[in-house]
Design a protein around this motif. Structure first.
Motif, PDB file in Angstrom:
ATOM      1  N   GLN A 295       0.832  -1.202   0.000  1.00 57.24           N
ATOM      2  CA  GLN A 295       0.000   0.000   0.000  1.00 57.24           C
ATOM      3  C   GLN A 295       0.867   1.253   0.000  1.00 57.24           C
ATOM      4  O   GLN A 295       1.897   1.332   0.652  1.00 57.24           O
ATOM      5  CB  GLN A 295      -0.892  -0.008   1.245  1.00 57.24           C
ATOM      6  N   SER A 296       0.448   2.270  -0.773  1.00 58.72           N
ATOM      7  CA  SER A 296       1.215   3.517  -0.839  1.00 58.72           C
ATOM      8  C   SER A 296       0.400   4.733  -0.420  1.00 58.72           C
ATOM      9  O   SER A 296       0.949   5.820  -0.286  1.00 58.72           O
ATOM     10  CB  SER A 296       1.758   3.735  -2.260  1.00 58.72           C
ATOM     11  N   ARG A 297      -0.902   4.541  -0.235  1.00 58.79           N
ATOM     12  CA  ARG A 297      -1.769   5.640   0.196  1.00 58.79           C
ATOM     13  C   ARG A 297      -2.211   5.389   1.634  1.00 58.79           C
ATOM     14  O   ARG A 297      -2.717   4.308   1.953  1.00 58.79           O
ATOM     15  CB  ARG A 297      -2.992   5.761  -0.714  1.00 58.79           C
ATOM     16  N   TYR A 298      -2.024   6.415   2.458  1.00 57.90           N
ATOM     17  CA  TYR A 298      -2.384   6.309   3.866  1.00 57.90           C
ATOM     18  C   TYR A 298      -3.181   7.537   4.293  1.00 57.90           C
ATOM     19  O   TYR A 298      -3.044   8.611   3.717  1.00 57.90           O
ATOM     20  CB  TYR A 298      -1.126   6.197   4.742  1.00 57.90           C
ATOM     21  N   ARG A 299      -3.971   7.330   5.330  1.00 55.94           N
ATOM     22  CA  ARG A 299      -4.663   8.492   5.904  1.00 55.94           C
ATOM     23  C   ARG A 299      -3.693   9.307   6.736  1.00 55.94           C
ATOM     24  O   ARG A 299      -3.679  10.534   6.677  1.00 55.94           O
ATOM     25  CB  ARG A 299      -5.842   8.041   6.758  1.00 55.94           C
ATOM     26  N   SER A 300      -2.835   8.608   7.518  1.00 57.37           N
ATOM     27  CA  SER A 300      -1.868   9.288   8.371  1.00 57.37           C
ATOM     28  C   SER A 300      -0.583   8.481   8.446  1.00 57.37           C
ATOM     29  O   SER A 300      -0.612   7.252   8.377  1.00 57.37           O
ATOM     30  CB  SER A 300      -2.421   9.483   9.793  1.00 57.37           C
ATOM     31  N   VAL A 301       0.531   9.204   8.594  1.00 55.80           N
ATOM     32  CA  VAL A 301       1.841   8.574   8.769  1.00 55.80           C
ATOM     33  C   VAL A 301       2.553   9.289   9.916  1.00 55.80           C
ATOM     34  O   VAL A 301       2.553  10.527   9.983  1.00 55.80           O
ATOM     35  CB  VAL A 301       2.688   8.655   7.488  1.00 55.80           C
ATOM     36  N   PHE A 302       3.163   8.509  10.812  1.00 52.24           N
ATOM     37  CA  PHE A 302       3.896   9.048  11.956  1.00 52.24           C
ATOM     38  C   PHE A 302       5.345   8.561  11.879  1.00 52.24           C
ATOM     39  O   PHE A 302       5.582   7.358  11.804  1.00 52.24           O
ATOM     40  CB  PHE A 302       3.284   8.568  13.274  1.00 52.24           C
ATOM     41  N   ILE A 303       6.301   9.502  11.888  1.00 48.05           N
ATOM     42  CA  ILE A 303       7.709   9.136  11.924  1.00 48.05           C
ATOM     43  C   ILE A 303       8.408   9.963  13.000  1.00 48.05           C
ATOM     44  O   ILE A 303       7.989  11.076  13.316  1.00 48.05           O
ATOM     45  CB  ILE A 303       8.415   9.331  10.562  1.00 48.05           C
ATOM     46  N   SER A 304       9.460   9.407  13.565  1.00 48.26           N
ATOM     47  CA  SER A 304      10.220  10.156  14.570  1.00 48.26           C
ATOM     48  C   SER A 304      11.660   9.684  14.570  1.00 48.26           C
ATOM     49  O   SER A 304      12.028   8.720  13.899  1.00 48.26           O
ATOM     50  CB  SER A 304       9.610   9.978  15.968  1.00 48.26           C
ATOM     51  N   ASP A 305      12.492  10.379  15.340  1.00 47.33           N
ATOM     52  CA  ASP A 305      13.875   9.975  15.589  1.00 47.33           C
ATOM     53  C   ASP A 305      14.631   9.700  14.290  1.00 47.33           C
ATOM     54  O   ASP A 305      15.238   8.649  14.104  1.00 47.33           O
ATOM     55  CB  ASP A 305      13.893   8.759  16.521  1.00 47.33           C
ATOM     56  N   VAL A 306      14.573  10.702  13.413  1.00 45.24           N
ATOM     57  CA  VAL A 306      15.284  10.629  12.131  1.00 45.24           C
ATOM     58  C   VAL A 306      16.754  10.995  12.322  1.00 45.24           C
ATOM     59  O   VAL A 306      17.642  10.421  11.704  1.00 45.24           O
ATOM     60  CB  VAL A 306      14.614  11.561  11.098  1.00 45.24           C
ATOM     61  N   HIS A 307      17.010  11.972  13.161  1.00 45.81           N
ATOM     62  CA  HIS A 307      18.360  12.433  13.490  1.00 45.81           C
ATOM     63  C   HIS A 307      19.136  12.891  12.253  1.00 45.81           C
ATOM     64  O   HIS A 307      20.297  12.502  12.046  1.00 45.81           O
ATOM     65  CB  HIS A 307      19.127  11.368  14.274  1.00 45.81           C
ATOM     66  N   LEU A 308      18.454  13.705  11.434  1.00 45.93           N
ATOM     67  CA  LEU A 308      19.155  14.371  10.337  1.00 45.93           C
ATOM     68  C   LEU A 308      20.317  15.176  10.914  1.00 45.93           C
ATOM     69  O   LEU A 308      20.203  15.775  11.977  1.00 45.93           O
ATOM     70  CB  LEU A 308      18.200  15.302   9.582  1.00 45.93           C
ATOM     71  N   GLY A 309      21.434  15.186  10.194  1.00 46.78           N
ATOM     72  CA  GLY A 309      22.610  15.896  10.674  1.00 46.78           C
ATOM     73  C   GLY A 309      23.617  14.990  11.342  1.00 46.78           C
ATOM     74  O   GLY A 309      24.639  15.459  11.838  1.00 46.78           O
ATOM     75  N   THR A 310      23.331  13.672  11.365  1.00 52.50           N
ATOM     76  CA  THR A 310      24.261  12.695  11.931  1.00 52.50           C
ATOM     77  C   THR A 310      24.502  11.586  10.914  1.00 52.50           C
ATOM     78  O   THR A 310      23.672  11.319  10.040  1.00 52.50           O
ATOM     79  CB  THR A 310      23.710  12.070  13.220  1.00 52.50           C
ATOM     80  N   LYS A 311      25.643  10.900  11.070  1.00 49.17           N
ATOM     81  CA  LYS A 311      25.981   9.809  10.163  1.00 49.17           C
ATOM     82  C   LYS A 311      25.054   8.610  10.334  1.00 49.17           C
ATOM     83  O   LYS A 311      24.888   7.801   9.411  1.00 49.17           O
ATOM     84  CB  LYS A 311      27.430   9.373  10.383  1.00 49.17           C
ATOM     85  N   ALA A 312      24.458   8.485  11.513  1.00 48.77           N
ATOM     86  CA  ALA A 312      23.595   7.333  11.778  1.00 48.77           C
ATOM     87  C   ALA A 312      22.269   7.414  11.041  1.00 48.77           C
ATOM     88  O   ALA A 312      21.595   6.390  10.856  1.00 48.77           O
ATOM     89  CB  ALA A 312      23.347   7.209  13.279  1.00 48.77           C
ATOM     90  N   CYS A 313      21.868   8.592  10.614  1.00 47.90           N
ATOM     91  CA  CYS A 313      20.571   8.785   9.964  1.00 47.90           C
ATOM     92  C   CYS A 313      20.486   7.979   8.668  1.00 47.90           C
ATOM     93  O   CYS A 313      21.353   8.071   7.803  1.00 47.90           O
ATOM     94  CB  CYS A 313      20.365  10.266   9.671  1.00 47.90           C
ATOM     95  N   GLN A 314      19.403   7.217   8.534  1.00 46.95           N
ATOM     96  CA  GLN A 314      19.165   6.433   7.323  1.00 46.95           C
ATOM     97  C   GLN A 314      18.315   7.262   6.351  1.00 46.95           C
ATOM     98  O   GLN A 314      17.202   6.897   5.968  1.00 46.95           O
ATOM     99  CB  GLN A 314      18.461   5.121   7.676  1.00 46.95           C
ATOM    100  N   ALA A 315      18.868   8.406   5.935  1.00 43.85           N
ATOM    101  CA  ALA A 315      18.121   9.366   5.120  1.00 43.85           C
ATOM    102  C   ALA A 315      17.731   8.789   3.765  1.00 43.85           C
ATOM    103  O   ALA A 315      16.669   9.120   3.223  1.00 43.85           O
ATOM    104  CB  ALA A 315      18.942  10.642   4.938  1.00 43.85           C
ATOM    105  N   LYS A 316      18.574   7.949   3.208  1.00 39.80           N
ATOM    106  CA  LYS A 316      18.280   7.378   1.887  1.00 39.80           C
ATOM    107  C   LYS A 316      17.003   6.552   1.930  1.00 39.80           C
ATOM    108  O   LYS A 316      16.140   6.677   1.047  1.00 39.80           O
ATOM    109  CB  LYS A 316      19.454   6.522   1.415  1.00 39.80           C
TER     110      LYS A 316
END
Length: 266
Positions: A2-23
């Protein structure tokens, strides 16, 4: 998937660090459509960036994608956590289409009401000594560094993403006890607010817990597990992992009957 959602919740991205799985996160955001996107804290790791910033092109691309989603009609709510607490001073304001709030109350399509916050407010309730906290932080940092090396080798071998820290948290008694205490604190808070459940992040451990018809939902993180909490058009909540092999990790536990109410006050 599924690619359509009513709501999506994300947290603890930690942009600005090497550990971030930004890709992986960028790929996820580019492949979904959602009416509501909740950024549940520690999206940009301002604490870590005070010492050394690691804000590469993929990190910029994640920010640009979120802003593009807000511009195209997705309702984006940013609830700062302890690593991006600087943004809490802008609570109540809308910046580039993104609403900044200290917390939120979300109503699902099937009429349930959830309190949404980062979760760091439970740190004082979940007892842990300063020494153990310091040791835990260093050990966690080491695991994240090892995680990068391990997954670099796995990619070379054609193997999917795997979380070392997630494995350790699931198998060490003290970590499991800490997670259980955190979940209990969140469930008690939901009941004190007279709501059906609590949605948070903070501890980097995605899970559902249902006790006395109160549902705890943790959306996980994007440094170890690459997980999001999603809501379908009918209101069903699921935990989704997104990397080379996206998959649904779990759907919410089903009580025999939810007590549905028309508003937040009960």
């Amino acid at each position: 998937m599924q690619s359509r959602y009513r709501s999506v919740f994300i947290s603890d991205v930690h942009l600005g660090t090497k550990a971030c799985q930004a890709k992986h996160l960028l790929d996820f955001l580019q492949h979904i459509e959602t009416e509501h996107l909740y950024l549940v804290g520690d999206i940009i790791d301002l604490q870590a960036m005070r010492n050394k910033a690691y804000f590469i092109d993929t990190h910029h691309a994640v920010v640009e994608q979120v802003l593009a989603m807000a511009k195209s009609g997705t309702e984006v709510t940013y609830i700062p956590g302890n690593h991006d607490a600087f943004f809490r001073q802008f609570a109540g304001q809308t910046l580039s289409g993104v609403k900044i709030e200290l917390h939120a109350r979300h109503q699902t399509a099937d009429g349930r009401h959830f309190y949404v916050s980062h979760g760091d407010e439970f740190d004082q309730m979940v007892k842990i000594s300063p020494l153990m906290l310091a040791i835990g932080d260093k050990a966690h940092g080491l695991m994240l560094s090892l995680n990068q090396w391990i997954n670099g080798a796995r990619r070379f071998l054609g193997l999917p993403y795997w979380s070392l820290a997630g494995y350790v948290k699931s198998h060490i008694g003290k970590a499991k006890d800490f997670i259980a205490r955190f979940e209990t604190a969140a469930l008690k808070s939901a009941k004190s607010h007279k709501l059906d459940g609590y949605i948070c992040g903070h501890i980097h451990f995605a899970s559902f817990q249902l006790k006395e018809q109160t549902l705890y939902c943790n959306d996980g993180d994007w440094v170890e597990h690459c997980t999001a909490l999603t809501e379908s058009a009918s209101g069903e909540l699921s935990l989704l992992h997104w990397s080379e092999n996206p998959k649904i990790l779990a759907t919410e536990p089903k009580p025999e009957e939810w007590e549905l109410v028309p508003n937040y006050s009960r």
